[in-house]
Write a protein that holds these residues in place. Sequence first.
Motif, PDB file in Angstrom:
ATOM      1  N   THR A 110      62.639 -28.215 141.417  1.00 35.64           N
ATOM      2  CA  THR A 110      62.788 -28.023 142.861  1.00 35.64           C
ATOM      3  C   THR A 110      64.126 -28.558 143.345  1.00 35.64           C
ATOM      4  N   GLY A 111      64.452 -28.188 144.568  1.00 42.29           N
ATOM      5  CA  GLY A 111      65.733 -28.605 145.134  1.00 42.29           C
ATOM      6  C   GLY A 111      65.870 -30.109 145.197  1.00 42.29           C
ATOM      7  N   THR A 112      64.791 -30.762 145.574  1.00 41.51           N
ATOM      8  CA  THR A 112      64.881 -32.218 145.692  1.00 41.51           C
ATOM      9  C   THR A 112      65.145 -32.857 144.336  1.00 41.51           C
ATOM     10  N   ASN A 115      68.816 -32.791 143.653  1.00 40.84           N
ATOM     11  CA  ASN A 115      69.548 -33.799 144.425  1.00 40.84           C
ATOM     12  C   ASN A 115      69.286 -35.216 143.916  1.00 40.84           C
ATOM     13  N   PHE A 138      69.522 -31.910 155.486  1.00 40.22           N
ATOM     14  CA  PHE A 138      68.216 -31.876 154.816  1.00 40.22           C
ATOM     15  C   PHE A 138      68.481 -31.718 153.322  1.00 40.22           C
ATOM     16  N   HIS A 139      68.033 -32.709 152.546  1.00 38.49           N
ATOM     17  CA  HIS A 139      68.270 -32.631 151.100  1.00 38.49           C
ATOM     18  C   HIS A 139      66.991 -32.754 150.283  1.00 38.49           C
ATOM     19  N   GLY A 140      65.829 -32.848 150.937  1.00 35.84           N
ATOM     20  CA  GLY A 140      64.583 -32.881 150.173  1.00 35.84           C
ATOM     21  C   GLY A 140      63.699 -34.049 150.587  1.00 35.84           C
ATOM     22  N   GLU A 203      75.645 -30.003 153.010  1.00 36.34           N
ATOM     23  CA  GLU A 203      75.357 -28.561 152.979  1.00 36.34           C
ATOM     24  C   GLU A 203      76.513 -27.921 153.729  1.00 36.34           C
ATOM     25  N   GLU A 208      68.257 -26.449 157.650  1.00 36.43           N
ATOM     26  CA  GLU A 208      67.173 -27.086 158.415  1.00 36.43           C
ATOM     27  C   GLU A 208      67.746 -27.795 159.642  1.00 36.43           C
ATOM     28  N   ASP A 236      75.184 -29.365 148.298  1.00 36.65           N
ATOM     29  CA  ASP A 236      73.788 -28.948 148.132  1.00 36.65           C
ATOM     30  C   ASP A 236      73.708 -27.471 148.523  1.00 36.65           C
ATOM     31  N   VAL A 238      71.191 -25.535 147.675  1.00 35.08           N
ATOM     32  CA  VAL A 238      69.798 -25.170 147.393  1.00 35.08           C
ATOM     33  C   VAL A 238      69.355 -23.996 148.272  1.00 35.08           C
ATOM     34  N   GLN A 239      69.680 -24.056 149.563  1.00 33.40           N
ATOM     35  CA  GLN A 239      69.212 -23.006 150.476  1.00 33.40           C
ATOM     36  C   GLN A 239      70.243 -21.915 150.705  1.00 33.40           C
ATOM     37  N   SER A 264      68.645 -24.463 143.716  1.00 37.29           N
ATOM     38  CA  SER A 264      67.240 -24.212 143.370  1.00 37.29           C
ATOM     39  C   SER A 264      66.857 -22.924 144.099  1.00 37.29           C
ATOM     40  N   LYS A 265      65.671 -22.837 144.632  1.00 36.81           N
ATOM     41  CA  LYS A 265      65.208 -21.665 145.373  1.00 36.81           C
ATOM     42  C   LYS A 265      65.567 -20.363 144.641  1.00 36.81           C
TER      43      LYS A 265
HETATM   44  C1  PLP Z   1      69.572 -27.749 151.566  1.00 38.26           C
HETATM   45  C2  PLP Z   1      68.289 -28.115 150.910  1.00 38.26           C
HETATM   46  N1  PLP Z   1      68.278 -29.039 149.959  1.00 38.26           N
HETATM   47  C3  PLP Z   1      67.151 -29.382 149.328  1.00 38.26           C
HETATM   48  C4  PLP Z   1      65.945 -28.814 149.658  1.00 38.26           C
HETATM   49  C5  PLP Z   1      64.697 -29.233 148.961  1.00 38.26           C
HETATM   50  O1  PLP Z   1      64.255 -28.247 148.098  1.00 38.26           O
HETATM   51  P1  PLP Z   1      62.760 -28.286 147.563  1.00 38.26           P
HETATM   52  O2  PLP Z   1      61.873 -28.018 148.745  1.00 38.26           O
HETATM   53  O3  PLP Z   1      62.689 -27.218 146.539  1.00 38.26           O
HETATM   54  O4  PLP Z   1      62.542 -29.639 147.000  1.00 38.26           O
HETATM   55  C6  PLP Z   1      65.902 -27.838 150.650  1.00 38.26           C
HETATM   56  C7  PLP Z   1      64.631 -27.200 151.042  1.00 38.26           C
HETATM   57  O5  PLP Z   1      64.501 -26.514 152.013  1.00 38.26           O
HETATM   58  C8  PLP Z   1      67.097 -27.476 151.296  1.00 38.26           C
HETATM   59  O6  PLP Z   1      67.125 -26.558 152.272  1.00 38.26           O
END
Ligand code: PLP
Length: 420
Positions: A110-112, A115, A138-140, A203, A208, A236, A238-239, A264-265
């Motif tokens: 997962t994204g978290t 990170n 937002f990083h998780g 980001e 978020e 990051d 991820v999104q 991730s994602k």
């Molecule tokens: C920029 C960013 N980083 C990290 C995450 C966390 O990812 P995950 O929900 O897969 O842990 C998200 C989730 O929305 C995100 O938008």
Amino acid sequence: MDTSVFESYESEVRSYCRHFPTVFTKAKGANFYDENGRKYIDFFCGAGAVNYGHNNPEIKQKLIDYLMSDGIMHALDMYTVPKREFIETFEEKVLKPRGLNYKIQFPGPTGTNANEAALKLVRKFTGRQNVFAFMGAFHGMTLGSLSLTTDKGSRKGAGVPLENVTFIPAPYMFPELDVIAYMQRLLDDDHSGIEKPAAVFLETIQAEGGIRVFTVDFLKKLREFCTKNDILMVVDDVQVGCCRSGTFFSFERAGIQPDIVTMSKSIGGYGLPLALTLINPAIDVWTPGEHNGTFRGNQLAFVAAKGGIEYMLSHKVEEQVQKKSAVIKNYLEQEVLPLDSRLELRGMGMIWGIEFEKIPVVGLADRVIEQCFANGLIIEGAGRKNSVVKLMPPLVISEEELTEGMTIIKKSVQQVLAAL
Ligand SMILES: Cc1ncc(COP(=O)(O)O)c(C=O)c1O
């Protein structure tokens, strides 16, 4: 629609389902279907996890072939054919053409997780504890990533102090503030009270945080600041990675190379769980197994991830995004913003936000989201006080469906405003 089993037995922590109280069965392309056979257009896109569309047929076929061949499904971080093929594809088709050089770490999926790995590594490499992150980030949700995340509601859930992070005002917050000069002052002033950070996490588009696009100029200056002060830069993605911003990586528009990139994602291609922590080889100081986990590198996700990259290239997804970006912007500017002069629009690529904060009614964006659902559109919120309606359709949505979805937004905003 009977949702009682969820309400009776699933934890109170459940969240998105509260906006969409139906039971879904199928999804295809940009559409969801529920148990009653009702069709919805999906502008939420698994929070950015299905950029190439639900059940993308080309990627699906690769997964079916792999399953039918009794391909290995779980192998911890052992060497496997799907992992080799993914790494080769990512290296040859994504990194090299962009002149990027990274080692690939597969953390948990997962994204978290990506990170958390980045956080540990920057601290280990520099020997420093503090990290800078931006307000609105937002990083998780796990403790390390949560320490970098700003929204109070999420942080409250930690139950312990979230430490060793200094939050910096995001560049859009105080237009008169030179954020780079501010950070430099924190480092140079022996009375700032702030420890030099191991890294700056960011980001390039705070998603978020309310669809806040960091400018090219700011990203370039931030890269210079990090280099000059011997601080690592962690993006990051991820999104907003995987073409969401219009290019595969969101930082490409600034021509910069972060020291670490987290993904991730949609890197999982088909909505399958996979995460990457991309590391400048010079800082890859991990010892074997120092950051471990049973589900590092999901074999099926490797197959889909390779398929996702191939699809992205053969269908010119970056170009598609740039074209559809203009369609979204034009429609919202011409059809939605005129509904109330206090509405604002922000975004780029295929992530856009309609800001409702200037209309002094609590929960207005939530009402629009609920009205959209009633009208057949799945869409979510973001931002301070959840005041933004966030458009994030699959990148491969047809222009016809894109406009159909935006027409539902227009109608829903009209209905909600008329009821005030
Ligand atoms: C920029 C960013 N980083 C990290 C995450 C966390 O990812 P995950 O929900 O897969 O842990 C998200 C989730 O929305 C995100 O938008």
